[in-house]
Design a protein around this motif. Structure first.
Motif, PDB file in Angstrom:
ATOM      1  N   GLY A  35      -2.729   9.311  11.636  1.00 23.57           N
ATOM      2  CA  GLY A  35      -4.021   9.864  11.248  1.00 23.57           C
ATOM      3  C   GLY A  35      -4.683   9.030  10.180  1.00 23.57           C
ATOM      4  O   GLY A  35      -4.624   7.794  10.203  1.00 23.57           O
ATOM      5  N   THR A  36      -5.310   9.682   9.226  1.00 19.95           N
ATOM      6  CA  THR A  36      -5.964   8.957   8.138  1.00 19.95           C
ATOM      7  C   THR A  36      -4.912   8.273   7.277  1.00 19.95           C
ATOM      8  O   THR A  36      -3.720   8.601   7.330  1.00 19.95           O
ATOM      9  N   GLU A  37      -5.350   7.337   6.457  1.00 20.13           N
ATOM     10  CA  GLU A  37      -4.418   6.653   5.569  1.00 20.13           C
ATOM     11  C   GLU A  37      -3.752   7.646   4.621  1.00 20.13           C
ATOM     12  O   GLU A  37      -2.555   7.524   4.315  1.00 20.13           O
ATOM     13  N   GLU A  38      -4.505   8.636   4.164  1.00 20.92           N
ATOM     14  CA  GLU A  38      -3.934   9.646   3.269  1.00 20.92           C
ATOM     15  C   GLU A  38      -2.848  10.451   3.972  1.00 20.92           C
ATOM     16  O   GLU A  38      -1.784  10.724   3.401  1.00 20.92           O
ATOM     17  N   GLU A  39      -3.108  10.851   5.226  1.00 21.27           N
ATOM     18  CA  GLU A  39      -2.105  11.583   5.985  1.00 21.27           C
ATOM     19  C   GLU A  39      -0.863  10.736   6.213  1.00 21.27           C
ATOM     20  O   GLU A  39       0.269  11.212   6.090  1.00 21.27           O
ATOM     21  N   ARG A  94       2.200   1.359  11.005  1.00 23.10           N
ATOM     22  CA  ARG A  94       2.530   2.565  10.245  1.00 23.10           C
ATOM     23  C   ARG A  94       4.028   2.877  10.334  1.00 23.10           C
ATOM     24  O   ARG A  94       4.672   3.169   9.315  1.00 23.10           O
TER      25      ARG A  94
END
Length: 648
Positions: A35-39, A94
């Motif tokens: 997902g997002t970089e934060e997730e 990732r």
């Protein structure tokens, strides 16, 4: 008991694992790796915390394989996917980051490979059980070949990402299990009919993976030891499948588990089952096989893992939810981390919230994890004096969090012991472990030096005169008694009165249910197992609508075993013993049900917020939390306590 075996290293395939503790995939709701970089950072940091906490082998991803569907068709159900992870453009980068960080901390890292059966594919147009009635598309031979090639490609992607292992998900309604099972595989070609032909799909996948990655990856298979559904394979056939896996020469370990995604038990077992309940069955697999065996299922404490290993039931033990509760599972067991072990109490809200309610992830005993905190709490900018009124889970969590940040904290509890309504909940079947949370919180209060005053009832005058900078009211709730005609009859009481041993009920009990979670069902189970005839009048269109499929099957299965009767969609309108009058919530049609000598109300709670309402008008910095704010479950209480303590 002395812990030793769980710390011994083991060789599995090409991996040397530093100890005997594995972590299966269990963190999908914490954040999306792709997902997002934060997730992604949240997800990676969680698995890194397990590696830092000493866990040996991390199966760190629910790795869904690419699906094939015709244009316009959407797969349905929990676990359904159109696109997999292995072809995602961010997968290698990732997953590579996760693998590198965890391996740098001493762990071995792998991924599962998953394709859920019936979403929409199966070997035959047949159902695997009674709760999902969507007929699958029967795969053609060409489509089978496509999936076999896709498993190979997925394994090659895992290798490219720096992983050390892949684990084929051949259980819990996976497409592979559907081919293995005589219940769902009714083919008459090369992929069904005889035992050997039912193995063909998995055999081709294994051979193709080895063709693609050789021995560079450790390859495991996660297998249901037996299928729970009539017509599925039994324990003897499960052993035969494991023996077949070994003779292929392609498999490095077998991961033995139990349960379906919906049944009794599910594979995310509730506290009704003993810790490690099916480990002895895994021992039969270990005695038959030369391959290493991993056992997973209700391993909630290091002592349970050690007992399983000492009994010779497995070579490794898989720990899921207990890692969410405490990432230092291994380090604390070994004594490398002196902090208090945080126990998993098995509420299953870590999954129920997301699946049944669409709420964010939360862990009842580890609220920091649910709120995304990855570092130690920041010290308070200015230490303040906090008075907490109420020693249930909300009040205790607030006191702990605030004290950890440097505030001076005093806690008043009107009873002679801490725990609040949780002490009543521990009397219900499957919830005895809730006392572990009370004990943990009480010990933390003691460790932190929180001033605890038991037997101290708060009054408005005492609070108004108190010199605290901040007052927080976690005063709980009282039993709710709905306005039902005849509810004042002497043979009518509430569930809490029964649990407090204040009243006795007769032998023929009508249980009026106006609560959407576990407690009324567990209470009905309790009465029925005492030999009482119990009828639950449930006014929703199904029992416990906020409980997900991973828990509800056990609750309903136990009620059925005990002979309890459930009547849904019927609201109780009048009590005129021995009769109960109801109306259908949709049609308004009335009915009379006879033969009862007692009525118990299981209708949730009403907030005890009177003190808060008065005090809020008299002074600033007054807060209300837990059931005093709105009666919910323990997980809501601990989340609120932590969040408020963090904000002060």
């Amino acid at each position: 008991m002395a812990l030793a075996l769980m710390f011994e290293p083991i060789r599995i395939g090409g991996m040397t694992v530093r100890n005997r503790i594995a972590a299966p995939p269990h963190a999908a709701m914490l954040g999306a790796l792709l997902g997002t970089e934060e997730e992604a950072e949240r997800y990676i940091s969680y698995w890194a915390s397990l590696a830092r906490g000493g866990t040996g082998y991390l199966v760190a991803l629910n790795g869904f394989v690419e699906n094939i569907c015709p244009p316009g068709f959407d797969p349905q159900g929990v676990g359904s996917r159109k696109g997999g992870v292995f072809r995602h453009p961010l997968f290698i980068e990732r997953m590579g980051r996760l693998a590198a960080e965890a391996k740098g901390l001493g762990a071995c890292v792998g991924t599962q490979m998953i394709m859920q059966g019936g979403m929409p594919h199966g070997p035959s147009p047949a159902l695997s059980g009674p709760v999902i009635n969507l007929i699958p598309h029967a795969l053609t031979r060409r489509e089978i070949g496509w999936f076999v090639a896709e498993y190979r490609h997925s394994a090659e992607q895992a290798l490219a990402a720096g992983l050390g292992a892949v684990e084929l998900h051949a259980n819990h309604d996976d497409l592979i299990e559907w081919f293995l099972s005589p219940l769902t595989n009714q083919r008459s070609d090369d992929y069904g009919g005889s035992f050997e032909k039912r193995m063909a799909f998995l055999g081709e996948i294994l051979a193709e993976i080895r063709e693609g990655v050789g021995r560079q990856l450790t390859v495991g298979v996660r297998l249901n030891m037996t299928e729970a559904e009539p017509g599925g394979y039994d324990a003897a056939q499960g052993l035969a499948i494991a023996g077949w896996l070994q003779q292929t020469g392609h498999v490095d370990y077998v991961h033995c588990v139990m349960g379906t995604g919906w049944g009794f038990p599910s594979y995310i077992q509730t506290g009704h089952f003993r810790p490690g309940q099916w480990a002895d069955m895994a021992g039969r697999f270990k005695r038959q096989l030369d391959l290493p065996v991993i056992y997973g299922g209700r391993v909630n404490r290091p002592e349970v893992a050690e007992e399983i290993l000492a009994a010779g039931h497995a070579d490794m033990v898989a720990v899921g939810r207990a890692h969410l509760a405490d990432a230092g599972f291994v380090a604390k067991a070994r004594g490398d981390d002196a902090r208090l072990f945080r126990p998993c109490i098995g509420t299953n809200d870590c999954i129920n919230r997301g699946v049944a309610e669409g709420l964010p992830f939360a862990c009842t005993v580890n609220p920091a994890l649910g709120l995304g905190d990855r570092a130690a709490l920041a010290p308070a900018e200015k230490a303040r004096n906090l008075l907490v009124v109420g020693g249930g889970p909300a009040g205790m969590q607030l006191a702990i969090t605030a004290r950890e940040r440097g505030h001076q904290v005093e806690l008043w509890e009107k009873a002679d012991e801490l725990g609040g309504q949780v002490l009543l909940a521990t009397k219900l079947p499957g919830q005895a472990a809730f006392i572990d949370l009370v004990r943990y919180q009480a010990r933390r209060l003691e460790e932190l030096g929180v001033t605890v005053r038991l037997g101290t009832e708060a009054t408005h005058e005492a609070l108004a005169d108190h010199g605290a900078d901040v007052i927080a009211l976690a005063t709980g709730a009282t039993a709710r008694r709905p306005a039902i005609e005849g509810a004042d009859h002497p043979a009518v009481c509430d569930m809490w009165q029964v649990l407090r041993d204040e009243v006795e009920v007769g032998d023929k009990v009508a249980l009026v249910v106006q609560e959407d979670h576990v407690a009324p069902l567990a209470f009905g189970d309790l009465l029925a197992r005492q030999g009482k005839q119990v009828t639950l009048f449930i006014q929703t269109n199904g029992p416990a609508p906020l409980v997900s499929r991973y828990s509800i099957g056990t609750l309903l299965g136990r009620l059925s075993q005990a002979g309890a009767r459930l009547i849904c969609m019927e609201a109780v309108t009048a009590i005129d013993l021995p009769a109960i009058r109801t109306r259908n919530i949709y049609s308004q049609r009335e009915a009379v049900h006879s033969g009862f000598d007692s009525v118990v109300l299981a209708c949730g709670g009403m907030p005890e917020a009177g003190l808060f309402a008065r005090l809020e008008e008299a002074r600033a910095d007054v807060h209300v939390l837990g059931d005093a704010y709105a009666p919910r479950r323990i997980v809501f209480a601990t989340q609120q306590g932590y969040a408020l303590g963090k904000s002060l």
